[in-house]
Scaffold this motif. Structure first.
Motif, PDB file in Angstrom:
ATOM      1  N   THR A 537      17.014  -1.496   4.174  1.00  0.00           N
ATOM      2  CA  THR A 537      15.888  -1.421   3.236  1.00  0.00           C
ATOM      3  C   THR A 537      16.203  -2.329   2.055  1.00  0.00           C
ATOM      4  O   THR A 537      17.377  -2.628   1.767  1.00  0.00           O
ATOM      5  CB  THR A 537      15.693   0.008   2.721  1.00  0.00           C
ATOM      6  N   LYS A 539      16.269  -1.652  -1.003  1.00  0.00           N
ATOM      7  CA  LYS A 539      17.115  -0.929  -1.961  1.00  0.00           C
ATOM      8  C   LYS A 539      18.584  -0.980  -1.527  1.00  0.00           C
ATOM      9  O   LYS A 539      19.480  -1.210  -2.352  1.00  0.00           O
ATOM     10  CB  LYS A 539      16.639   0.512  -2.078  1.00  0.00           C
ATOM     11  N   GLU A 585      10.869  -4.773  -2.390  1.00  0.00           N
ATOM     12  CA  GLU A 585      10.693  -3.325  -2.512  1.00  0.00           C
ATOM     13  C   GLU A 585       9.293  -3.004  -3.030  1.00  0.00           C
ATOM     14  O   GLU A 585       8.667  -2.026  -2.591  1.00  0.00           O
ATOM     15  CB  GLU A 585      11.762  -2.744  -3.453  1.00  0.00           C
ATOM     16  N   GLU A 586       8.779  -3.817  -3.958  1.00  0.00           N
ATOM     17  CA  GLU A 586       7.418  -3.621  -4.470  1.00  0.00           C
ATOM     18  C   GLU A 586       6.403  -3.702  -3.330  1.00  0.00           C
ATOM     19  O   GLU A 586       5.465  -2.906  -3.241  1.00  0.00           O
ATOM     20  CB  GLU A 586       7.094  -4.677  -5.537  1.00  0.00           C
ATOM     21  N   GLN A 587       6.583  -4.700  -2.467  1.00  0.00           N
ATOM     22  CA  GLN A 587       5.673  -4.848  -1.319  1.00  0.00           C
ATOM     23  C   GLN A 587       5.846  -3.695  -0.337  1.00  0.00           C
ATOM     24  O   GLN A 587       4.885  -3.222   0.273  1.00  0.00           O
ATOM     25  CB  GLN A 587       5.954  -6.180  -0.613  1.00  0.00           C
ATOM     26  N   PHE A 588       7.135  -3.237  -0.232  1.00  0.00           N
ATOM     27  CA  PHE A 588       7.439  -2.187   0.745  1.00  0.00           C
ATOM     28  C   PHE A 588       6.829  -0.846   0.353  1.00  0.00           C
ATOM     29  O   PHE A 588       6.250  -0.139   1.175  1.00  0.00           O
ATOM     30  CB  PHE A 588       8.966  -2.075   0.891  1.00  0.00           C
ATOM     31  N   VAL A 589       6.969  -0.465  -0.924  1.00  0.00           N
ATOM     32  CA  VAL A 589       6.460   0.840  -1.373  1.00  0.00           C
ATOM     33  C   VAL A 589       5.029   0.752  -1.873  1.00  0.00           C
ATOM     34  O   VAL A 589       4.342   1.765  -1.994  1.00  0.00           O
ATOM     35  CB  VAL A 589       7.367   1.435  -2.474  1.00  0.00           C
ATOM     36  N   GLY A 591       3.950   0.136  -4.848  1.00  0.00           N
ATOM     37  CA  GLY A 591       3.758   0.765  -6.159  1.00  0.00           C
ATOM     38  C   GLY A 591       4.889   0.419  -7.103  1.00  0.00           C
ATOM     39  O   GLY A 591       5.607  -0.567  -6.934  1.00  0.00           O
ATOM     40  N   LYS A 592       5.086   1.291  -8.128  1.00  0.00           N
ATOM     41  CA  LYS A 592       6.101   1.055  -9.145  1.00  0.00           C
ATOM     42  C   LYS A 592       7.500   1.281  -8.579  1.00  0.00           C
ATOM     43  O   LYS A 592       7.730   2.260  -7.876  1.00  0.00           O
ATOM     44  CB  LYS A 592       5.854   1.971 -10.345  1.00  0.00           C
ATOM     45  N   VAL A 593       8.441   0.384  -8.903  1.00  0.00           N
ATOM     46  CA  VAL A 593       9.812   0.449  -8.409  1.00  0.00           C
ATOM     47  C   VAL A 593      10.749   0.763  -9.584  1.00  0.00           C
ATOM     48  O   VAL A 593      10.560   0.266 -10.697  1.00  0.00           O
ATOM     49  CB  VAL A 593      10.226  -0.884  -7.753  1.00  0.00           C
TER      50      VAL A 593
END
Length: 684
Positions: A537, A539, A585-589, A591-593
């Motif tokens: 991931t 992260k 990660e922004e694209q993955f979730v 939303g806010k990271v």
């Protein structure tokens, strides 16, 4: 009580500095001489620049050292020499010779008259030889006309040395007394008996002679005249020469050698304590204002104080032994050592303060202070790269030459000519220069004792054949090549803005050693199309990237890399983001990271050198992403990265100016263009 202990624990660093400060002041004051000081400075042949001066108390006028030496020499030259006359030897020799001669003569064919005559001559020879005594030739003192004192029982008699018989005169004298040659057989036998049996009975009485000499030397007066209290010594404007100079010198010596009363002693100690405390306080204030990183490091503060005390101890011991050797002490080692571990400004500051304190210990303090401060300035100005032995040797020659010139100038000012130069001091200055060369092994010792790092150590650490860098080249060859490129860029930038090029180059070589543990997770080490981040991931990938800082610090400590180099590992990314995986990660979730998950732990750069590394590391890595490098694209890349770091406040704690940042950007642009072999496009 609990609150007090908590406060001590919280402020333990300040408490340690206070303790160090007090202990240092007490030690230095203890080393200082507790005599008084004459408050006026004067030079032979120069006008008295103060008010009319009158004697503050009764004192004797002291003879000069030359006068005293002359009297001592004369006393030794004219001191009597004592010899001891042993009467027991004479009695034994007489009995032995008489018995042997009578035996030989009685058995001979000589007539009675001839026998009596020969025995009588034998007795006369013994009487004449032992009238003043018989001395071995090896014991002869000076020439034969020397007057000596002969101790014979309780009587003392002064005679000339030639009256005493010597072994090399004995045979000729015996033969002359026996008669004329040719001698008969009996006469020859008697001559041999007398010559053989005569024993030396006079010997040089060294202990008694030395005792008398010591008594005579003790009677030598070291003064010649007396000055009464309130008697005028000199008027303002009078030339200090002749008797006036002798009286002033005697008064100065009297001040410095007086046995002070308890009240005076306490006042002198109080004065010394205030001055020494003020001097060391200036060091603390200087560090607090200009070198906060050193001030907050107790080890470095202790090191500075240790070196100052070491120099004061050295000079104190030399002065107590013989003050004339004071110029042999290599005091310029102090600024050399401080410059090697810290910087030139701190080195010069501590040197000047130490020399001022030494002025209370050494004789002729003004000359000493001037010479040592000038030598310290030359030391700071001439030695730029201590790890280059040729630089040190050339600088020592320059320092020695400055000593020569300054001392020559002082001598002709004081004496009015160049005829009375003390050439012995020039030898001392040469020995001083030779002792200064010992600074290199001394720096090595200090590194081991205090855990500091000098340019010499940086030179060793920057060797790419060292264990850790060789391991980096084997496990992460791409990272190793990246580190070499960054090191070259850093060195060029540091030279341009006069930062420590050796330090930043060494830091650049080690800044990415943490990547050795997971080399394939960093693009420069990937030799295939397989990317291990594809299975993680964003992260987790970011955490692996961030961990190379922590891993690098641990690896460096394990391999005993100095803290000054570890600082580059900690700060080369500051508190920036692992931007690629943050965006991923922004694209993955969607939303806010959480920023903390993608942010390097820091700290941000806190010096010019660490700031240079951050810029060079980022620019060099980003330049690899340029598909078609051009002059314009490189310029835009450098400006974009450095400006972004400035906007993020990464250089807030670094002692670097805007002008220096612009200079660094120009150097980076130029070097990257050279790396990519960019050329001007000529028209077809």
């Amino acid at each position: 009580m609990k609150n007090t202990i908590n406060k001590l624990l919280v402020n333990h660093s300040l408490f340690y500095k206070a303790l160090l400060y007090v202990a240092t002041v007490i030690l230095v004051v203890y080393l200082f001489p507790k005599s008084g000081h004459f408050k006026y400075e004067f030079q032979k042949g120069k006008p008295w620049q103060y008010e009319n001066y009158y004697a503050p108390f009764d004192f004797a006028i002291q003879k000069t050292q030359e006068e005293i030496d002359k009297e001592i020499l004369e006393t030794k030259e004219f001191s009597k020499q004592y010899f001891y006359y042993n009467e027991d030897i004479v009695a034994n020799v007489k009995a032995t010779i008489n018995e042997l001669v009578e035996e030989v003569v009685s058995a001979s064919d000589l007539s009675k008259v001839e026998k009596n005559t020969l025995i009588e001559k034998s007795n006369q020879i013994i009487e004449k030889v032992y009238e003043f005594g018989y001395l071995e030739s090896s014991s002869e003192q000076k020439n034969e006309q020397t007057i000596i004192t002969l101790r014979k029982g309780n009587k003392i008699q002064e005679i000339q040395l030639h009256k005493i018989f010597l072994s090399n005169q004995l045979l000729d004298f015996i033969q002359a007394e026996i008669g004329k040659e040719p001698f008969n057989e009996t006469e020859i036998t008697v001559i041999n008996i007398i010559h053989k049996e005569l024993k030396p009975n006079v010997s040089f009485d060294e202990s008694f002679t030395q005792k008398v000499l010591n008594e005579n030397l003790s009677k030598i007066s070291y003064t010649k005249g007396l000055v009464s209290e309130n008697e005028r010594i000199i008027f303002k404007g009078d030339i200090v020469e002749g008797k006036k100079f002798m009286i002033l010198t005697s008064l100065k010596n009297e001040f410095e050698s007086q046995v002070w009363s308890k009240s005076n002693y306490n006042w002198i100690v109080t004065g010394y304590t205030l001055l020494v405390a003020l001097s060391f306080l200036m060091i603390f204030l200087f560090l607090r204002k200009y070198r906060l990183d050193i001030f907050e490091n107790n080890t470095k503060v202790s090191f500075i104080f240790f070196n100052i005390i070491l120099i004061i101890l050295l000079i104190t011991f030399i002065v107590k032994y013989d003050a004339k050797y004071v110029y042999i002490a290599p005091i310029v080692i102090l600024p050399l050592v401080h410059k090697a571990f810290f910087d030139a400004r701190l080195g010069l500051f501590t040197h000047v303060l130490t020399v001022l304190l030494l002025g209370f210990i050494v004789p002729n303090s003004f000359e000493f202070i001037f010479l040592q401060i000038i030598a310290g300035i030359v030391t700071i100005l001439t030695i730029s790269e201590l790890y280059k032995r040729a630089n040190l040797f050339i600088s020592v020659l320059q320092i020695t030459f400055v000593y020569f010139v300054a001392y020559f100038a002082f001598s002709i000012i004081q004496e009015g000519n160049a005829q009375n130069l003390n050439y012995e001091k020039f030898v001392y200055f040469v020995l001083n220069g030779a002792a200064t060369l010992f600074v290199l092994p001394l720096i090595y010792i200090f590194e081991r004792l205090f855990g500091l790092v000098s340019d010499e150590s940086l030179k060793e650490l920057s060797n790419t054949n060292s264990k850790l860098l060789r391991e980096l080249a084997e496990k992460a060859p791409g990272t190793f090549q990246h580190s070499l490129q960054v090191a070259n860029l850093c060195e060029a930038c540091a030279n341009e803005i006069h930062a420590n090029a050796m330090l930043v180059r060494t830091g650049a070589l080690y800044h990415d050693i943490g990547k050795m543990l997971n080399p394939m997770y960093f693009t420069e080490n990937q030799t295939t199309t397989v990317n291990p981040h594809s299975d993680l991931t964003p992260k987790d990938s970011a955490q692996i990237i961030i961990d190379h800082i922590i891993n690098g610090v641990e690896l460096a400590k394990k391999n005993h890399i100095p803290d000054r180099i570890i600082d580059f590992i900690r700060t080369h990314h500051g508190t920036t983001l692992v931007y690629y995986f943050y965006k991923k990660e922004e694209q993955f979730v969607g939303g806010k990271v959480e920023l903390n998950d993608f942010q390097y732990p820091g700290p941000i750069p806190f010096s010019k050198e660490t700031a240079i590394l951050m810029m060079c590391d980022s620019v060099e890595a980003a330049s690899k992403s340029l598909k078609t490098p051009s002059s314009q694209s490189i310029d835009e890349l450098v400006d974009k990265i450095v400006n972004k770091q400035m906007e993020d406040g990464q250089f807030m704690n670094a002692d670097i100016t805007f002008k220096e940042l612009q200079t660094i950007k120009k150097v980076l642009k130029k070097k990257l263009k050279n790396i990519y072999h960019l050329r001007i496009e000529y028209p077809e």
